[in-house]
Scaffold this motif. Sequence first.
Motif, short mmCIF file in Angstrom:
data_model
loop_
_atom_site.label_atom_id
_atom_site.label_comp_id
_atom_site.label_asym_id
_atom_site.label_seq_id
_atom_site.Cartn_x
_atom_site.Cartn_y
_atom_site.Cartn_z
N SER A 175 -1.42 12.72 -0.95
CA SER A 175 -2.20 11.96 -1.94
C SER A 175 -3.56 12.60 -2.17
O SER A 175 -4.06 12.64 -3.31
N LEU A 176 -4.19 13.12 -1.12
CA LEU A 176 -5.49 13.77 -1.28
C LEU A 176 -5.37 15.09 -2.03
O LEU A 176 -6.29 15.49 -2.75
N THR A 177 -4.26 15.77 -1.87
CA THR A 177 -4.02 16.98 -2.66
C THR A 177 -3.96 16.63 -4.14
O THR A 177 -4.51 17.34 -5.00
N MET A 178 -3.31 15.52 -4.46
CA MET A 178 -3.22 15.07 -5.85
C MET A 178 -4.62 14.72 -6.39
O MET A 178 -4.98 15.10 -7.51
N VAL A 179 -5.38 14.00 -5.58
CA VAL A 179 -6.73 13.60 -5.99
C VAL A 179 -7.59 14.83 -6.23
O VAL A 179 -8.31 14.92 -7.24
N ALA A 180 -7.55 15.79 -5.30
CA ALA A 180 -8.38 16.99 -5.42
C ALA A 180 -7.98 17.83 -6.62
O ALA A 180 -8.80 18.58 -7.17
N LYS A 210 0.83 -1.21 0.00
CA LYS A 210 0.00 0.00 0.00
C LYS A 210 0.86 1.26 0.00
O LYS A 210 0.55 2.24 -0.69
N VAL A 211 1.93 1.24 0.77
CA VAL A 211 2.82 2.40 0.85
C VAL A 211 3.47 2.66 -0.51
O VAL A 211 3.52 3.81 -0.99
N ILE A 212 3.98 1.61 -1.14
CA ILE A 212 4.60 1.76 -2.46
C ILE A 212 3.59 2.27 -3.47
O ILE A 212 3.89 3.14 -4.31
N ALA A 213 2.36 1.77 -3.39
CA ALA A 213 1.31 2.19 -4.32
C ALA A 213 0.97 3.66 -4.16
O ALA A 213 0.82 4.39 -5.15
N VAL A 214 0.85 4.13 -2.91
CA VAL A 214 0.51 5.53 -2.67
C VAL A 214 1.65 6.44 -3.15
O VAL A 214 1.40 7.47 -3.78
#
Length: 595
Positions: free
Chosen positions: A327-332, A235-239
């Motif tokens: 990651s949420l900044t990227m998503v937003a 999960k860490v590598i994926a994020v």
Amino acid sequence: MSSPKPVESGSDILSKNTSYLQYENSKNSSQENTSSNNGVWGSLVDSFKPAVQNTGMTSRMVSEEEERGLTDVERAALRSANSQLSRSLKTRHLQMIAIGTSIGTGLFVGSGSALSNGGPAGLLIAWSLISTGVFATMQGLGELSVTFPVSGGFNIYATRFIEPAIGFAVGWNYFMQFLVLLPLELVAASITIKYWNHTINSDIFVLIFWFSVLFITLLGVRGYGEAEFIFSFIKVIAVIGFIILSIVLICGGGPTHEFIGGTNWRNPSPFAHGFKGVCSVFVTAAFSFGGTEMVGLTASESENPRKAIPKAIKATFWRICIFYLVSLTMVATLVRWDDDRLLGASSVDATASPFVIAVVNGGIKAVPSIINVVILIAVLSVGNSSVYATSRSLNSLAEQGMAPKWTGYVDRAGRPLVAILITNVFGLFAFIAASDKQVEAFNWLLALSGLSSIFTWISINVSHIRFRAALNRQGRNTGELIYVAQGGAIGSYYGLILNLLVLIAQFWIGLFPIGGKPNAYDFFLSYLGLPVVMASWLSYKVWKRDWTLFIRAKDIDVNTGRINIDPDVLQQELAEERSLLAKKPFYYRVYNTWC
């Protein structure tokens, strides 16, 4: 004729019972020596027999007659300090559990509904603010866990430092929270498979995943630790990979070569539904961090809690900063909050994951399948963790006399076997995956313990505050502690206030839902957890006929279950460590502070 032996008082017994950590794996070795020598099969069969009474501990065992002279709180403290659970978790296990435990559907899927309700600005404001409260709460938990690495973690802390009815209510609601989470995650995993094949019956995959979780949990705490290490690493590598890919897409480096920049922040708008939208995201953010406190449960099964727990607690900072906020900044930035695909976001539907939508929008075809594999691993990881959380919580409740004694059965491998089996049997409820009533059924099950994480964090905050008050009242200080919370008691007050504000926000959103009118169905669906907790608290009061609201600071036991280290020796060791650290470069000192 000799006079009868007097029964010792509770304080006399507990003063002799100093610590259960003053032995070097004597418990595990004594149990291994009692195993059958008839080969692998014989050892396997013997491992399910009752745990052998620990003979190498320096803490004093007490007889049933002596135990009857104890109060409920004293008895709970004594039993939790003498737990038969296996101490097999290594430092690397705890660090990866701390980093990856709560990276699951709350981040990968739940953030989609949060984005649609709060917009990009609301998403980051809410997650940033909640993350500060979570960090402060985990610091207090770290101090308690290192000082008292006993069975039950925050559950027993509430019993000892606040009062038993709180421990009863928090313990049972935490148990229900993760008990329901197991079948929910199994259903989510089966639905994720539909991304590749819509024709196969979901129950087939529910069965496959259920057996996988059962197998891992029966391997014992070492098996759980290894499984979580692998799951969390993936999960860490994926994020991290998603963050790097997102930066490339935002800058126009994807197949479409479209420079996105801050377009989705300006159009349609940074906020989706104003202040109410932000408040709704507060609740989602708080729920997404659920499981962070699980590090406190692992303390009693850690090989070296003095070294492992502080590192695991500090890892919370990086999880919050990198794996959530970045990651949420990227998503937003990559996904518009009014995207129609986000409207179907739910806890059991990975097809509405904003992570998948972000990559699809970038024109990349292969990566969405990879992200769905990661989501599948994440939900299995959470399912695995849910068995660990429920089994240890039920075992702790049994040790405290708050659950039937037989549910606290621990075998020679140090597994709370009955509690593990109860949790896995309830996981079979996931076979309603093929039913058209699955969403409604799970919604009401989740509503029973929907606020459990908030109540757990509040109990941790109050327990830490009461512990500090007890030290002060009894003329002691933090100089005798191995690990001290970086925010001190003030940090716990901050976490307490923030969690209470989340409860208020949830009440408002439940009463006046976004895009809807006030109705009893939506309100109880979102706020049923509070009356359930209150009913649990009241039922214990009636059962025990004890209406004490809190344990006075002067009466709080701050000794039983502690790591028994001479204060002078401890101060000398800490002084030597600080001296060595002062000679290190500045960047190393900064790293050591936060890692």
